[in-house]
Design a protein around this motif. Sequence first.
Motif, PDB file in Angstrom:
ATOM      1  N   GLY A 184       3.615  22.158  16.642  1.00 42.10           N
ATOM      2  CA  GLY A 184       3.796  22.241  18.086  1.00 42.10           C
ATOM      3  C   GLY A 184       2.523  22.152  18.902  1.00 42.10           C
ATOM      4  N   VAL A 185       1.386  22.011  18.230  1.00 43.97           N
ATOM      5  CA  VAL A 185       0.092  21.947  18.928  1.00 43.97           C
ATOM      6  C   VAL A 185      -0.468  20.528  18.805  1.00 43.97           C
ATOM      7  CG1 VAL A 185      -2.254  22.848  19.039  1.00 43.97           C
ATOM      8  CG2 VAL A 185      -0.357  24.372  18.460  1.00 43.97           C
ATOM      9  N   LEU A 186      -0.984  20.006  19.916  1.00 43.23           N
ATOM     10  CA  LEU A 186      -1.539  18.664  19.904  1.00 43.23           C
ATOM     11  C   LEU A 186      -2.860  18.656  19.135  1.00 43.23           C
ATOM     12  CD1 LEU A 186      -1.042  15.777  20.937  1.00 43.23           C
ATOM     13  CD2 LEU A 186      -2.436  16.344  22.929  1.00 43.23           C
ATOM     14  N   HIS A 187      -2.897  17.849  18.106  1.00 45.03           N
ATOM     15  CA  HIS A 187      -4.080  17.736  17.240  1.00 45.03           C
ATOM     16  C   HIS A 187      -4.531  16.280  17.251  1.00 45.03           C
ATOM     17  CE1 HIS A 187      -6.672  17.948  13.724  1.00 45.03           C
ATOM     18  NE2 HIS A 187      -5.956  17.002  13.140  1.00 45.03           N
ATOM     19  N   ARG A 188      -5.821  16.041  17.416  1.00 44.57           N
ATOM     20  CA  ARG A 188      -6.331  14.675  17.449  1.00 44.57           C
ATOM     21  C   ARG A 188      -6.946  14.351  16.086  1.00 44.57           C
ATOM     22  NH1 ARG A 188      -5.423  12.744  22.290  1.00 44.57           N
ATOM     23  NH2 ARG A 188      -5.199  14.204  24.022  1.00 44.57           N
ATOM     24  N   GLN A 189      -6.215  13.521  15.359  1.00 45.56           N
ATOM     25  CA  GLN A 189      -6.565  13.194  13.987  1.00 45.56           C
ATOM     26  C   GLN A 189      -7.509  12.011  13.928  1.00 45.56           C
ATOM     27  OE1 GLN A 189      -5.745  14.718  11.152  1.00 45.56           O
ATOM     28  NE2 GLN A 189      -6.781  13.207   9.870  1.00 45.56           N
ATOM     29  N   ARG A 190      -8.652  12.195  13.246  1.00 46.43           N
ATOM     30  CA  ARG A 190      -9.573  11.074  13.056  1.00 46.43           C
ATOM     31  C   ARG A 190      -8.977  10.124  12.016  1.00 46.43           C
ATOM     32  NH1 ARG A 190     -14.865  10.029  13.938  1.00 46.43           N
ATOM     33  NH2 ARG A 190     -15.277  12.163  14.647  1.00 46.43           N
ATOM     34  N   VAL A 191      -8.944   8.843  12.340  1.00 49.08           N
ATOM     35  CA  VAL A 191      -8.466   7.822  11.411  1.00 49.08           C
ATOM     36  C   VAL A 191      -9.504   6.705  11.348  1.00 49.08           C
ATOM     37  CG1 VAL A 191      -6.005   8.297  11.782  1.00 49.08           C
ATOM     38  CG2 VAL A 191      -7.186   6.648  13.249  1.00 49.08           C
ATOM     39  N   SER A 192      -9.390   5.873  10.338  1.00 51.14           N
ATOM     40  CA  SER A 192     -10.358   4.773  10.212  1.00 51.14           C
ATOM     41  C   SER A 192      -9.701   3.602   9.500  1.00 51.14           C
ATOM     42  CB  SER A 192     -11.601   5.233   9.440  1.00 51.14           C
ATOM     43  OG  SER A 192     -11.244   5.619   8.128  1.00 51.14           O
ATOM     44  N   GLY A 193     -10.334   2.472   9.623  1.00 47.83           N
ATOM     45  CA  GLY A 193      -9.838   1.263   8.977  1.00 47.83           C
ATOM     46  C   GLY A 193     -10.820   0.135   9.222  1.00 47.83           C
ATOM     47  N   ARG A 194     -10.497  -1.007   8.697  1.00 46.83           N
ATOM     48  CA  ARG A 194     -11.407  -2.150   8.804  1.00 46.83           C
ATOM     49  C   ARG A 194     -11.222  -2.911  10.101  1.00 46.83           C
ATOM     50  NH1 ARG A 194     -10.616  -5.531   3.487  1.00 46.83           N
ATOM     51  NH2 ARG A 194     -12.466  -6.606   4.308  1.00 46.83           N
ATOM     52  N   VAL A 195     -10.165  -2.599  10.863  1.00 46.93           N
ATOM     53  CA  VAL A 195      -9.883  -3.337  12.093  1.00 46.93           C
ATOM     54  C   VAL A 195      -9.727  -2.363  13.253  1.00 46.93           C
ATOM     55  CG1 VAL A 195      -8.259  -4.862  13.286  1.00 46.93           C
ATOM     56  CG2 VAL A 195      -8.745  -5.210  10.846  1.00 46.93           C
ATOM     57  N   HIS A 236       0.797  -1.230   0.000  1.00 45.71           N
ATOM     58  CA  HIS A 236       0.000   0.000   0.000  1.00 45.71           C
ATOM     59  C   HIS A 236       0.826   1.275   0.000  1.00 45.71           C
ATOM     60  CE1 HIS A 236      -3.581  -2.445   0.799  1.00 45.71           C
ATOM     61  NE2 HIS A 236      -2.878  -3.085   1.712  1.00 45.71           N
ATOM     62  N   GLY A 237       2.118   1.176   0.129  1.00 44.53           N
ATOM     63  CA  GLY A 237       2.946   2.372   0.166  1.00 44.53           C
ATOM     64  C   GLY A 237       3.019   2.959   1.566  1.00 44.53           C
ATOM     65  N   ARG A 238       3.904   3.945   1.724  1.00 45.06           N
ATOM     66  CA  ARG A 238       4.151   4.554   3.027  1.00 45.06           C
ATOM     67  C   ARG A 238       3.572   5.968   3.051  1.00 45.06           C
ATOM     68  NH1 ARG A 238       8.992   4.212   6.735  1.00 45.06           N
ATOM     69  NH2 ARG A 238       9.638   2.520   5.327  1.00 45.06           N
ATOM     70  N   PRO A 239       2.698   6.290   4.004  1.00 44.86           N
ATOM     71  CA  PRO A 239       2.196   7.673   4.097  1.00 44.86           C
ATOM     72  C   PRO A 239       3.333   8.619   4.493  1.00 44.86           C
ATOM     73  CG  PRO A 239       1.530   6.410   6.013  1.00 44.86           C
ATOM     74  CD  PRO A 239       2.149   5.433   5.074  1.00 44.86           C
ATOM     75  N   THR A 240       3.334   9.810   3.920  1.00 46.58           N
ATOM     76  CA  THR A 240       4.391  10.777   4.216  1.00 46.58           C
ATOM     77  C   THR A 240       3.873  12.020   4.938  1.00 46.58           C
ATOM     78  OG1 THR A 240       4.141  11.813   2.049  1.00 46.58           O
ATOM     79  CG2 THR A 240       5.745  10.009   2.238  1.00 46.58           C
ATOM     80  N   CYS A 241       2.543  12.191   4.999  1.00 46.13           N
ATOM     81  CA  CYS A 241       1.965  13.349   5.682  1.00 46.13           C
ATOM     82  C   CYS A 241       0.624  12.947   6.293  1.00 46.13           C
ATOM     83  CB  CYS A 241       1.791  14.529   4.726  1.00 46.13           C
ATOM     84  SG  CYS A 241       0.667  14.200   3.353  1.00 46.13           S
ATOM     85  N   VAL A 242       0.075  13.821   7.121  1.00 40.85           N
ATOM     86  CA  VAL A 242      -1.166  13.515   7.832  1.00 40.85           C
ATOM     87  C   VAL A 242      -2.305  13.230   6.861  1.00 40.85           C
ATOM     88  CG1 VAL A 242      -2.903  14.415   9.415  1.00 40.85           C
ATOM     89  CG2 VAL A 242      -0.487  14.874   9.849  1.00 40.85           C
ATOM     90  N   ALA A 243      -2.421  14.021   5.796  1.00 39.97           N
ATOM     91  CA  ALA A 243      -3.531  13.856   4.856  1.00 39.97           C
ATOM     92  C   ALA A 243      -3.524  12.469   4.207  1.00 39.97           C
ATOM     93  CB  ALA A 243      -3.463  14.941   3.787  1.00 39.97           C
ATOM     94  N   GLU A 244      -2.358  11.899   3.997  1.00 39.86           N
ATOM     95  CA  GLU A 244      -2.274  10.604   3.333  1.00 39.86           C
ATOM     96  C   GLU A 244      -2.745   9.453   4.217  1.00 39.86           C
ATOM     97  OE1 GLU A 244       1.622  10.036   1.754  1.00 39.86           O
ATOM     98  OE2 GLU A 244       1.461  11.743   0.373  1.00 39.86           O
ATOM     99  N   LEU A 245      -2.887   9.690   5.520  1.00 42.55           N
ATOM    100  CA  LEU A 245      -3.400   8.635   6.396  1.00 42.55           C
ATOM    101  C   LEU A 245      -4.813   8.228   6.010  1.00 42.55           C
ATOM    102  CD1 LEU A 245      -2.176   9.856   9.910  1.00 42.55           C
ATOM    103  CD2 LEU A 245      -1.303   7.912   8.608  1.00 42.55           C
ATOM    104  N   ALA A 301      -6.004   7.551   3.234  1.00 44.53           N
ATOM    105  CA  ALA A 301      -6.032   6.530   2.190  1.00 44.53           C
ATOM    106  C   ALA A 301      -5.554   5.174   2.705  1.00 44.53           C
ATOM    107  CB  ALA A 301      -5.163   6.973   1.013  1.00 44.53           C
ATOM    108  N   HIS A 302      -5.245   5.077   3.988  1.00 42.43           N
ATOM    109  CA  HIS A 302      -4.683   3.838   4.535  1.00 42.43           C
ATOM    110  C   HIS A 302      -5.618   3.189   5.547  1.00 42.43           C
ATOM    111  CE1 HIS A 302      -0.539   3.793   2.913  1.00 42.43           C
ATOM    112  NE2 HIS A 302      -0.736   5.091   2.782  1.00 42.43           N
ATOM    113  N   GLN A 303      -5.426   1.898   5.718  1.00 40.79           N
ATOM    114  CA  GLN A 303      -6.118   1.156   6.756  1.00 40.79           C
ATOM    115  C   GLN A 303      -5.413   1.423   8.093  1.00 40.79           C
ATOM    116  OE1 GLN A 303      -8.921  -0.721   6.486  1.00 40.79           O
ATOM    117  NE2 GLN A 303      -9.033  -0.041   4.342  1.00 40.79           N
ATOM    118  N   CYS A 304      -6.058   2.164   8.970  1.00 39.50           N
ATOM    119  CA  CYS A 304      -5.481   2.467  10.279  1.00 39.50           C
ATOM    120  C   CYS A 304      -6.146   1.579  11.326  1.00 39.50           C
ATOM    121  CB  CYS A 304      -5.671   3.935  10.630  1.00 39.50           C
ATOM    122  SG  CYS A 304      -4.757   5.049   9.527  1.00 39.50           S
ATOM    123  N   ILE A 305      -5.350   0.881  12.078  1.00 36.62           N
ATOM    124  CA  ILE A 305      -5.851  -0.014  13.122  1.00 36.62           C
ATOM    125  C   ILE A 305      -6.086   0.814  14.380  1.00 36.62           C
ATOM    126  CG2 ILE A 305      -5.412  -2.109  14.448  1.00 36.62           C
ATOM    127  CD1 ILE A 305      -3.333  -2.822  12.242  1.00 36.62           C
TER     128      ILE A 305
END
Length: 295
Positions: free
Chosen positions: A203-214, A174-183, A185-189
């Motif tokens: 420098g600021v804590l940001h809580r990134q929404r991610v998703s995946g099948r697992v 699937h390739g390697r993500p290089t930035c936050v936006a590319e996450l 397109a990936h299956q995040c557990i």
Amino acid sequence: MLVADLRIFLAVAAAGSLSAAGRQQGLAPMQVSRRIAALEEELGVRLFHRTTRSVALTAEGEALLPYAQTMAEAEDSVLGELRPASKQVTGVLRLTAPSVFGQSIVLALLPRLLEQHPDLRVDLEVSDRVVDIVGQGLDLALRVAPLADSELVARRITDNPRVICASPAYLQRHGRPTCVAELEAHQCIVLQAVPRWPLLVDGVLHRQRVSGRVSASSVDAVRAAAVQGLGIAMLAYWDVYQQLREGTLVAIELADAGMEQLAVWAVMPTRRFVPARVRVFLEMLEAELSSLDQQ
């Protein structure tokens, strides 16, 4: 009030049985019963509800418990300081640790710890839940999550930054993500306790929404899923250090975000009268983590 009697009280409270406490203390059940009765007479309260099969603390016994533990630990601490350095550490080291950290780090230490101190015993609770160490009479808790405000004493042991990682097989497919936006397109557990990934953006804590099948409820399950190539995971360093070293997982760096800098903490009820058994364990743990981090 004798500390020896308080130790018997603590043994009965922990074992829930006069005979079991007697075996621990090298006393007959009748002797234990008499010592408890003498302590109750001195205090003017009933400490246990007794039946033919078991004993249970009364409200007054529950109130006495932390004070008895403190007095027993104070005596241990004084004796540890005054005895010759060659004297072996004794007693029961009661601690709790997160499941993966406890199994991969703490359990690996125990053979050496017990070999050096043959009179020491260890009662280890491996759990990802936050344990009430005062209420359960524990010596310390090892924690790897951000600490909430607390009246407990926390001692920082070592760094434990979060790590984004995946298996080589997943990255090849699937390739390697290089930035936050590319996450996206990936299956995040997803670890269910951390549904959004904490990332440092400018420098600021940001809580990134991610998703995946697992998704999974435990760190161990998330790690296993990542090793099997089911997606990308975010876990703390000491939860995956062995897999990163073996190459079954590969760390991923994002150009526009950094990782939250966590730590491993030793949390104790008080900084006064720290028992010798706690000191020798923490010294060995710190040395072990430092050695592993330099390999």
